[in-house]
Design a protein around this motif. Structure first.
Motif, PDB file in Angstrom:
ATOM      1  N   ARG A 207     -33.621  76.172 -28.362  1.00 17.19           N
ATOM      2  CA  ARG A 207     -34.423  77.376 -27.746  1.00 17.19           C
ATOM      3  C   ARG A 207     -34.957  77.277 -26.309  1.00 17.19           C
ATOM      4  O   ARG A 207     -34.857  78.437 -25.774  1.00 17.19           O
ATOM      5  CB  ARG A 207     -35.832  77.324 -28.644  1.00 17.19           C
ATOM      6  N   PRO A 208     -35.029  76.193 -25.726  1.00 21.92           N
ATOM      7  CA  PRO A 208     -35.258  76.097 -24.187  1.00 21.92           C
ATOM      8  C   PRO A 208     -34.280  77.076 -23.435  1.00 21.92           C
ATOM      9  O   PRO A 208     -32.991  76.814 -23.676  1.00 21.92           O
ATOM     10  CB  PRO A 208     -35.641  74.715 -23.727  1.00 21.92           C
ATOM     11  N   CYS A 209     -34.735  77.716 -22.492  1.00 23.09           N
ATOM     12  CA  CYS A 209     -33.331  78.485 -21.895  1.00 23.09           C
ATOM     13  C   CYS A 209     -33.882  78.554 -20.482  1.00 23.09           C
ATOM     14  O   CYS A 209     -34.707  79.599 -19.978  1.00 23.09           O
ATOM     15  CB  CYS A 209     -33.254  79.972 -22.389  1.00 23.09           C
ATOM     16  N   GLU A 210     -33.078  77.861 -19.661  1.00 28.11           N
ATOM     17  CA  GLU A 210     -33.377  78.221 -18.315  1.00 28.11           C
ATOM     18  C   GLU A 210     -32.054  79.110 -17.631  1.00 28.11           C
ATOM     19  O   GLU A 210     -31.032  78.809 -17.887  1.00 28.11           O
ATOM     20  CB  GLU A 210     -33.471  76.807 -17.453  1.00 28.11           C
ATOM     21  N   VAL A 211     -32.627  80.162 -17.375  1.00 27.95           N
ATOM     22  CA  VAL A 211     -31.581  81.368 -16.651  1.00 27.95           C
ATOM     23  C   VAL A 211     -31.285  80.936 -15.233  1.00 27.95           C
ATOM     24  O   VAL A 211     -32.141  80.888 -14.417  1.00 27.95           O
ATOM     25  CB  VAL A 211     -32.118  82.530 -16.765  1.00 27.95           C
TER      26      VAL A 211
END
Length: 381
Positions: free
Chosen positions: A182-186
């Motif tokens: 779930r963590p998402c660094e764009v």
């Protein structure tokens, strides 16, 4: 709409809703631009629980989006600093429900496509990354590397282990912990123009999918490092992020829960005042002396690329913007930083605050006013 002029890359930290993942956002962005998604490895390090071992290096699933012409749009990767929301949900369960039973397969980290590759040696992990297929399932992830060493991949419960002929561990493949999809660094490529529109193309789908700003979130800016490869400009950068730290954090609204942030070390602040920018060999001498202070990337500003003539990515990374889901919130803060960075490139030394900051917390409006005055070339009162 705020217009930015510097070539800037952005890193925006988000969290997918329960049941979602960063692949879903990559798919949505690709669908909007007529592009394609490719699974890639994302490399990072984490503290080790093994006594005497500082950290492990790992590869986790990331997703790269390119548009119809093949140009990069963004990459969507994990960020191991984002843990508080996931930890809270493990206690309460999604939407306040009881957590999954320990025997529930869903509590073990999801399906086999979501795994990580670990090693205690970054050189070995780079070898693994070069020879492994990011799209391979966990059970086959280490097979190409095993062929290099001529040893079998061992099965240890749900994990896989590769050792060399002497029995030393090369790498492990293990399922991700529950929720780590779930963590998402764009991460954007460097943007030359249309910064806000490019961010909106990434964040609008995130809002529609129910992504949120996590508790520890930050936004990082990467600007070209070349303009700051001189003694005077580097010294002004250190003065800005060292002596004006309280003003910057108040004006930008730095997230107090954000981890891996620190004030620049006092020896570095002292160093830039001792060096004469116009002296013979001034930059080379200052560069070497600054590197000797031992600074890492985990400060309010990451200056490490400037301390070598062969950086992997020649940027100055500003790490103190708070998390955001609206592009205008990001670009408004970035515009203030642009003006301050422009001032850092001027030959005159950046003045220090006239008085010691005693506001706790400092008033954000007053801080912003003083920083704008500083950027315009004045000496804030």
């Amino acid at each position: 709409m705020t217009g930015l002029t510097r070539r800037t890359g952005f890193e925006v930290e988000l969290l997918a809703p329960p049941g979602g993942d960063r692949r879903a956002l990559a798919d949505a962005v690709a669908a909007r631009c007529g592009g394609r998604v490719r699974r890639v490895f994302h490399s990072d390090s984490e503290p080790s629980l093994v006594p005497g071992m500082g950290c492990f290096w790992h590869l986790t699933p990331g997703f790269e989006v390119r548009d119809a012409t093949g140009a990069p749009v963004a990459t969507f990767v994990d960020d191991i600093t984002l843990v508080a929301d996931l930890a809270s949900e493990r206690v309460l369960g999604p939407a306040g429900r009881a957590p999954r039973p320990a025997g529930d397969p869903a509590s073990a980290g999801g399906h086999q496509d979501w795994y990580r590759l670990l090693s205690d040696d970054p050189r070995l992990l780079r070898l693994v990354a070069d020879h492994s297929d990011p799209a391979a399932p966990l059970a086959r992830a280490l097979e190409p590397v095993a062929a290099l060493f001529g040893t079998p991949v061992e099965t240890i419960g749900p994990a896989r282990r590769l050792r060399d002929a002497a029995g030393a561990t090369i790498a492990l493949a293990a399922p991700l912990a529950a929720g780590r999809e779930r963590p998402c660094e764009v991460i954007t490529p460097p943007l030359v123009h249309g910064h806000e529109a490019a961010l909106e193309a990434l964040l609008a789908p995130a809002r529609e999918l129910g992504f949120t700003v996590p508790s520890e979130a930050a936004v990082h800016l990467h600007v070209d490092g070349a303009p700051f490869r001189s003694a005077g400009a580097f010294a002004n950068l250190v003065r800005l992020f060292g002596h004006w730290r309280a003003h910057l954090r108040a004006a930008l609204g730095t997230n107090p829960a954000c981890t891996r942030l620190r004030a620049l070390p006092a020896p570095l602040l002292d160093l830039v005042e001792q060096e004469r920018p116009g002296g013979a060999g001034g930059w080379a001498r200052l560069q070497a002396a600054a590197a000797a202070t031992g600074i890492t990337k985990y400060y309010d500003v990451n200056l490490t690329a400037l301390l070598t003539d062969t950086p992997g990515r020649d940027t100055v990374e500003v790490r103190i913007l708070p998390g955001a889901l609206r592009p205008s919130d990001i670009t408004a803060r970035a515009a203030l930083l642009e003006a301050l960075l422009d001032r850092c490139q001027q030959p005159r030394p950046l003045p220090l605050p006239r008085t010691r900051v005693v506001d706790d917390p400092m008033d954000p409006r007053r801080a912003a006013q003083q920083l704008r005055a500083l950027a315009s070339g004045g000496t804030p009162q």
